[in-house]
Design an enzyme around this catalytic site. Structure first.
Site, PDB file in Angstrom:
ATOM      1  N   LYS A  54      16.820  21.411  -9.878  1.00  0.00           N
ATOM      2  CA  LYS A  54      15.839  20.148 -10.335  1.00  0.00           C
ATOM      3  C   LYS A  54      16.968  19.241 -10.756  1.00  0.00           C
ATOM      4  O   LYS A  54      17.667  19.493 -11.758  1.00  0.00           O
ATOM      5  CB  LYS A  54      14.867  20.496 -11.333  1.00  0.00           C
ATOM      6  CG  LYS A  54      13.724  21.386 -10.890  1.00  0.00           C
ATOM      7  CD  LYS A  54      12.872  20.651  -9.517  1.00  0.00           C
ATOM      8  CE  LYS A  54      12.098  19.219 -10.281  1.00  0.00           C
ATOM      9  NZ  LYS A  54      10.992  19.763 -11.033  1.00  0.00           N
ATOM     10  N   SER A  90      15.880  21.483 -15.180  1.00  0.00           N
ATOM     11  CA  SER A  90      14.875  22.393 -15.577  1.00  0.00           C
ATOM     12  C   SER A  90      15.383  23.588 -16.072  1.00  0.00           C
ATOM     13  O   SER A  90      16.372  24.015 -15.829  1.00  0.00           O
ATOM     14  CB  SER A  90      14.047  22.559 -14.252  1.00  0.00           C
ATOM     15  OG  SER A  90      13.335  23.881 -14.178  1.00  0.00           O
ATOM     16  N   HIS A 123       0.895  -1.130  -0.006  1.00  0.00           N
ATOM     17  CA  HIS A 123       0.020   0.086   0.057  1.00  0.00           C
ATOM     18  C   HIS A 123       0.914   1.215   0.056  1.00  0.00           C
ATOM     19  O   HIS A 123       0.449   2.344   0.545  1.00  0.00           O
ATOM     20  CB  HIS A 123      -0.916   0.122   1.226  1.00  0.00           C
ATOM     21  CG  HIS A 123      -1.732  -1.141   1.359  1.00  0.00           C
ATOM     22  ND1 HIS A 123      -2.884  -1.422   0.998  1.00  0.00           N
ATOM     23  CD2 HIS A 123      -1.313  -2.536   2.052  1.00  0.00           C
ATOM     24  CE1 HIS A 123      -3.551  -2.816   1.325  1.00  0.00           C
ATOM     25  NE2 HIS A 123      -2.290  -3.141   1.927  1.00  0.00           N
ATOM     26  N   GLU A 176      10.425   8.553 -16.574  1.00  0.00           N
ATOM     27  CA  GLU A 176       9.085   9.086 -16.798  1.00  0.00           C
ATOM     28  C   GLU A 176       8.674   8.556 -18.341  1.00  0.00           C
ATOM     29  O   GLU A 176       7.319   8.279 -18.684  1.00  0.00           O
ATOM     30  CB  GLU A 176       9.005  10.642 -16.755  1.00  0.00           C
ATOM     31  CG  GLU A 176       9.106  10.962 -15.277  1.00  0.00           C
ATOM     32  CD  GLU A 176       9.366  12.574 -15.128  1.00  0.00           C
ATOM     33  OE1 GLU A 176       8.521  13.150 -15.595  1.00  0.00           O
ATOM     34  OE2 GLU A 176      10.725  12.807 -14.735  1.00  0.00           O
TER      35      GLU A 176
END
Ligand code: ARG
Length: 466
Positions: free
Chosen positions: A282, A276, A155, A289
């Site tokens: 970043k 970024s 979970h 992704e």
């Protein structure tokens, strides 16, 4: 000029014709088409349908075409409807009338299925090698992690401590099923379609068994009607590719989470990340992704293909032409995603302090309960006792390691002064007993087994290549 223009008194409408042209993508089947035609010409010769001279001329012509196409892939192009038309046009240009005899007793319906079967059987081992390379990267990370621990999750909440090695081997286990599933798709494609004709079979005495073994197939299709539209091997391949992508997406998601600031068990190498344009701090996991995102594309190819097949009438229908772009796209997507995943995994670094800290504390509750069970308390009762202890510790902002012996004993008389040694992540891991568990001994055996599997894959590949 098409392969079928004799039947018509006008040229096809340019737009309608262009709509049906498949040469732009089925040129990827060039090698397979020539390979199939070479075998077909020999079979026609053996059956006495072609003279020895014509057979020789066709075989030489096809071999020259194959050499030319290999030397210069851009040569495989032209105004042709499809790759089959291209090869036949080039053959006739090269050897004249004898080339017009090659298509005797054969249909493009069986030919295109043959070509795609040859293609899939030739390309699957390349994907399998990529899968094995990613398994090897996981095994490497597992080996380097040594005795480091991390939390496992259910979970997405901390569950129990595990060896970091065990975690990496969990992904290797799924990838090995993908490897086997790809082999199953190759086995599905393992049947010769030639001899089926357009749908009813061929009238020439072709030795199909011999032709099958000549082309590396272990069997001949059972029924010519079925064979003209059977693309189960396409569905099997797209399913294998989709499930492999699903596994890659789950690995990617894990690593996106575990390399993030909140978890920080692993760090992405700078080489596997992007920055970024606005926020200088970043370090984004773009390749992961993209792998996760491209999974939708692979699943789309599978569902798209099943939808194309659904309610298709018996026999060949032009709808089937959609099979090729589905296969090529799924293959390219999976291949690139495997490569990107391997690049990321093989450069992942471990912060063992951080993963170890996250693996201690209240997630040792099961082990504390097991301690009581070992001293005779029924498990249900032990669960309650430890649950109450957890509730108290949570309220006080403490964990097991902060408890004094007196406090342990307050919870249960059965706790002895050895309990602090039991309530550690390493002790929890070492307490496991089953072969699939995270016990260091089981993980060592699993690692060895994985290494052996990788070596056997390597050996299989060099036999195939040699
Ligand atoms: N380009 C076609 C395909 O991919 C080849 C088979 C054509 N057969 C036919 N009867 N039109 O399916």
């Amino acid at each position: 000029m098409t392969l079928w223009s004799g039947r018509f008194d006008t040229a096809p409408d340019p737009e309608a014709f262009a709509f049906g042209v498949s040469f732009g993508f089925d040129r990827a089947l060039f090698e397979d088409d020539v390979t199939g035609s070479l075998a077909w010409a020999e079979a026609l010769g053996a059956a006495g349908v072609l003279s020895a001279d014509d057979t020789r001329a066709i075989v030489d012509g096809l071999q020259a075409i194959l050499a030319e196409g290999r030397r210069d892939p851009s040569w495989v192009s032209g105004p042709d409807e499809d790759v089959h038309s291209f090869v036949e046009r080039k053959l006739v240009e090269r050897i004249g009338d004898a080339g017009r005899r090659l298509h005797t007793g054969r249909s493009r319906n069986e030919q295109v299925s043959l070509d795609l079967r040859l293609y899939v059987r030739r390309r699957i081992p390349v994907l399998q090698a990529e899968v094995a390379a990613l398994v090897a990267a996981c095994v490497d990370r597992a080996e380097r992690a040594d005795a480091a621990v991390m939390p496992s999750y259910t979970h997405l909440r901390r569950a129990q401590p595990v060896l970091v090695a065990h975690y990496f081997l969990s992904h290797a286990a799924a990838l090995r099923r993908d490897h086997a599933r790809l082999a199953a798709a190759a086995a599905e494609a393992d049947a010769l379609t030639l001899g089926s004709g357009a749908i009813a079979g061929t009238s020439y005495a072709i030795d199909t068994a011999r032709l099958a073994s000549r082309l590396g197939f272990s069997r001949v299709v059972a029924n010519s009607i079925d064979a003209s539209s059977d693309r189960d091997f396409v569905a099997a391949f797209l399913y294998a590719a989709s499930l492999a992508m699903v596994h890659l997406s789950r690995l990617a998601e894990d690593l996106i989470i575990f390399t993030g600031e909140e978890y920080g068990f692993f760090d992405l190498a700078d080489a596997s990340a992007t920055g970024s344009s606005m926020m200088p701090q970043k370090k984004n996991p773009d390749p992961l992704e993209l792998v996760r995102g491209k999974t939708g594309r692979a699943i789309g190819r599978l569902t798209g293909w099943l939808t194309t097949m659904k309610a298709l009438p018996s026999g060949y229908n032009k709808d089937l032409q959609e099979d090729k772009e589905a296969v090529f796209d799924a293959e390219a997507t999976l291949g690139a995603s495997l490569g990107a995943s391997r690049a990321v995994v093989s450069r992942l670094s471990l912060d063992a302090d951080r993963s170890g800290r996250a693996a201690s504390g209240l997630l040792l509750a099961t082990d504390v309960a097991d301690y009581l069970v070992a001293r005779g308390m029924p498990f249900r009762r032990a669960h309650e006792v430890v649950g109450a202890l957890v509730r108290r510790l949570l309220a006080e902002g403490r964990d097991f390691s902060a408890l004094t012996l007196a406090e342990w004993r307050e919870a249960s008389e059965l706790f002895g002064d050895d309990v602090p040694q039991v309530a550690t992540a390493l002790a929890a891991v070492e307490a496991r007993r089953t072969p699939q568990s995270t016990s260091p001994q089981a993980v060592r055996m699993a690692l060895d087994e994985c290494r052996k599997w990788l070596a056997s894959q390597e050996a299989g590949r060099s036999v195939a290549a040699g």
